[in-house]
Design a protein around this motif. Sequence first.
Motif, PDB file in Angstrom:
ATOM      1  N   VAL A  18      45.796  35.624  39.198  1.00  0.00           N
ATOM      2  CA  VAL A  18      46.824  36.620  39.350  1.00  0.00           C
ATOM      3  C   VAL A  18      46.114  38.023  40.055  1.00  0.00           C
ATOM      4  CG1 VAL A  18      47.006  37.479  37.174  1.00  0.00           C
ATOM      5  CG2 VAL A  18      49.077  37.667  38.710  1.00  0.00           C
ATOM      6  N   ILE A  19      46.749  38.542  41.069  1.00  0.00           N
ATOM      7  CA  ILE A  19      46.070  39.597  41.577  1.00  0.00           C
ATOM      8  C   ILE A  19      46.935  40.903  41.684  1.00  0.00           C
ATOM      9  CG2 ILE A  19      44.765  40.881  43.474  1.00  0.00           C
ATOM     10  CD1 ILE A  19      43.761  38.188  44.172  1.00  0.00           C
ATOM     11  N   ALA A  20      46.623  41.917  41.027  1.00  0.00           N
ATOM     12  CA  ALA A  20      47.515  43.232  40.988  1.00  0.00           C
ATOM     13  C   ALA A  20      47.730  43.724  42.508  1.00  0.00           C
ATOM     14  CB  ALA A  20      46.980  44.182  40.017  1.00  0.00           C
ATOM     15  N   GLY A  24      46.968  51.962  40.892  1.00  0.00           N
ATOM     16  CA  GLY A  24      45.214  51.953  40.821  1.00  0.00           C
ATOM     17  C   GLY A  24      44.984  50.717  40.152  1.00  0.00           C
ATOM     18  N   SER A  25      45.879  49.789  39.912  1.00  0.00           N
ATOM     19  CA  SER A  25      45.066  48.635  39.481  1.00  0.00           C
ATOM     20  C   SER A  25      45.031  47.499  40.542  1.00  0.00           C
ATOM     21  CB  SER A  25      46.180  47.995  38.417  1.00  0.00           C
ATOM     22  OG  SER A  25      47.369  47.850  39.029  1.00  0.00           O
ATOM     23  N   ILE A  26      45.246  47.979  41.681  1.00  0.00           N
ATOM     24  CA  ILE A  26      44.949  47.109  42.985  1.00  0.00           C
ATOM     25  C   ILE A  26      43.615  46.229  42.898  1.00  0.00           C
ATOM     26  CG2 ILE A  26      44.512  46.985  45.540  1.00  0.00           C
ATOM     27  CD1 ILE A  26      46.411  49.417  46.165  1.00  0.00           C
ATOM     28  N   GLY A  27      43.706  44.890  43.221  1.00  0.00           N
ATOM     29  CA  GLY A  27      42.612  43.974  43.212  1.00  0.00           C
ATOM     30  C   GLY A  27      42.348  43.376  41.869  1.00  0.00           C
ATOM     31  N   ASN A  28      42.804  44.335  40.605  1.00  0.00           N
ATOM     32  CA  ASN A  28      42.560  43.762  39.374  1.00  0.00           C
ATOM     33  C   ASN A  28      42.876  42.277  39.278  1.00  0.00           C
ATOM     34  OD1 ASN A  28      41.492  46.328  38.563  1.00  0.00           O
ATOM     35  ND2 ASN A  28      43.152  46.581  37.177  1.00  0.00           N
ATOM     36  N   ILE A  29      42.256  41.467  38.757  1.00  0.00           N
ATOM     37  CA  ILE A  29      42.284  39.960  38.698  1.00  0.00           C
ATOM     38  C   ILE A  29      42.421  39.542  37.385  1.00  0.00           C
ATOM     39  CG2 ILE A  29      39.741  39.760  39.496  1.00  0.00           C
ATOM     40  CD1 ILE A  29      40.653  37.377  41.224  1.00  0.00           C
ATOM     41  N   SER A  30      43.090  38.241  37.223  1.00  0.00           N
ATOM     42  CA  SER A  30      42.807  37.914  35.869  1.00  0.00           C
ATOM     43  C   SER A  30      42.959  36.139  36.333  1.00  0.00           C
ATOM     44  CB  SER A  30      43.801  38.243  34.959  1.00  0.00           C
ATOM     45  OG  SER A  30      43.664  37.727  33.706  1.00  0.00           O
ATOM     46  N   MET A  31      42.909  35.344  35.304  1.00  0.00           N
ATOM     47  CA  MET A  31      42.916  33.949  35.482  1.00  0.00           C
ATOM     48  C   MET A  31      43.689  33.528  34.255  1.00  0.00           C
ATOM     49  SD  MET A  31      39.923  31.220  35.801  1.00  0.00           S
ATOM     50  CE  MET A  31      38.898  32.053  34.772  1.00  0.00           C
ATOM     51  N   ASN A  39      56.026  38.901  38.233  1.00  0.00           N
ATOM     52  CA  ASN A  39      56.890  39.624  38.842  1.00  0.00           C
ATOM     53  C   ASN A  39      56.344  39.882  40.351  1.00  0.00           C
ATOM     54  OD1 ASN A  39      55.160  41.974  38.514  1.00  0.00           O
ATOM     55  ND2 ASN A  39      56.570  42.817  36.834  1.00  0.00           N
ATOM     56  N   GLN A  40      56.994  40.797  40.939  1.00  0.00           N
ATOM     57  CA  GLN A  40      56.706  41.285  42.418  1.00  0.00           C
ATOM     58  C   GLN A  40      55.542  42.160  42.596  1.00  0.00           C
ATOM     59  OE1 GLN A  40      59.168  42.507  40.703  1.00  0.00           O
ATOM     60  NE2 GLN A  40      59.177  44.656  40.801  1.00  0.00           N
ATOM     61  N   ALA A  41      54.986  42.504  41.281  1.00  0.00           N
ATOM     62  CA  ALA A  41      53.667  43.480  41.304  1.00  0.00           C
ATOM     63  C   ALA A  41      52.337  42.875  41.574  1.00  0.00           C
ATOM     64  CB  ALA A  41      53.627  44.388  40.250  1.00  0.00           C
ATOM     65  N   VAL A  42      52.661  41.297  41.310  1.00  0.00           N
ATOM     66  CA  VAL A  42      51.245  40.617  41.361  1.00  0.00           C
ATOM     67  C   VAL A  42      51.287  39.380  42.485  1.00  0.00           C
ATOM     68  CG1 VAL A  42      50.573  40.945  39.044  1.00  0.00           C
ATOM     69  CG2 VAL A  42      51.993  39.140  39.506  1.00  0.00           C
ATOM     70  N   CYS A  43      50.358  38.950  42.890  1.00  0.00           N
ATOM     71  CA  CYS A  43      50.346  37.672  43.706  1.00  0.00           C
ATOM     72  C   CYS A  43      49.500  36.646  43.073  1.00  0.00           C
ATOM     73  CB  CYS A  43      49.500  37.967  44.980  1.00  0.00           C
ATOM     74  SG  CYS A  43      49.145  36.696  45.886  1.00  0.00           S
ATOM     75  N   ALA A  44      50.106  35.544  42.622  1.00  0.00           N
ATOM     76  CA  ALA A  44      49.714  34.421  41.890  1.00  0.00           C
ATOM     77  C   ALA A  44      49.186  33.542  43.007  1.00  0.00           C
ATOM     78  CB  ALA A  44      50.787  33.630  41.040  1.00  0.00           C
ATOM     79  N   TYR A  58      35.739  34.328  40.879  1.00  0.00           N
ATOM     80  CA  TYR A  58      34.672  35.278  40.986  1.00  0.00           C
ATOM     81  C   TYR A  58      34.548  35.787  42.370  1.00  0.00           C
ATOM     82  CZ  TYR A  58      31.904  33.894  36.683  1.00  0.00           C
ATOM     83  OH  TYR A  58      31.493  33.741  35.532  1.00  0.00           O
ATOM     84  N   TRP A  59      35.057  35.095  43.337  1.00  0.00           N
ATOM     85  CA  TRP A  59      35.089  35.523  44.662  1.00  0.00           C
ATOM     86  C   TRP A  59      36.115  36.487  45.025  1.00  0.00           C
ATOM     87  CZ3 TRP A  59      32.062  35.394  48.692  1.00  0.00           C
ATOM     88  CH2 TRP A  59      32.524  36.093  50.110  1.00  0.00           C
ATOM     89  N   LEU A  60      37.327  36.542  44.356  1.00  0.00           N
ATOM     90  CA  LEU A  60      38.388  37.438  44.647  1.00  0.00           C
ATOM     91  C   LEU A  60      37.861  38.684  43.797  1.00  0.00           C
ATOM     92  CD1 LEU A  60      41.494  35.013  44.470  1.00  0.00           C
ATOM     93  CD2 LEU A  60      40.592  36.434  46.625  1.00  0.00           C
TER      94      LEU A  60
END
Length: 149
Positions: A18-20, A24-31, A39-44, A58-60
């Motif tokens: 998931v990517i925010a 300010g959290s743009i690009g924060n990433i989690s697995m 929700n719509q604030a993230v891209c899965a 790691y790449w993202l």
Amino acid sequence: KAIKTTSSLKIIKKDFIVIAMYGGSIGNISMSKISACTNQAVCAIKPNKNNDIKFLYYWLSFCKDDFFRKASGGTQPNINQIIIKNEFIPRIPLIEQEKIVNYLDDEVNLIEKIISHKQRQQQLLKKYKHSLIYDFVTGKKQVPSVGEE
């Protein structure tokens, strides 16, 4: 009930990234290794059979600065799924991805151990500093004369 009545909420089956996308959290990433609601604030992102999830993570993570540069908007910059989908992802054979992940895992773990050790040292030095100041200010210790240690 909320998931059924709110179109922006979705359950994503386990093993995804998931990517925010906002602020300010743009690009924060989690697995995620569990199924979860987003929700719509993230891209899965769900990896396919040609992609190791940890390699994509790691790449993202490496791409975070690029996502931030591509953001648009005033007080709260945003990116969208199109920007994320258009990000370059190298096409590396799965076995090579796994080798890269194993190497990075080992190195990242070593770095995290070093950071943890340095943080413990820093905490001990802060305690010593506080104790030293307290002892001299309260008169429990005397300031050494010139030439003493």
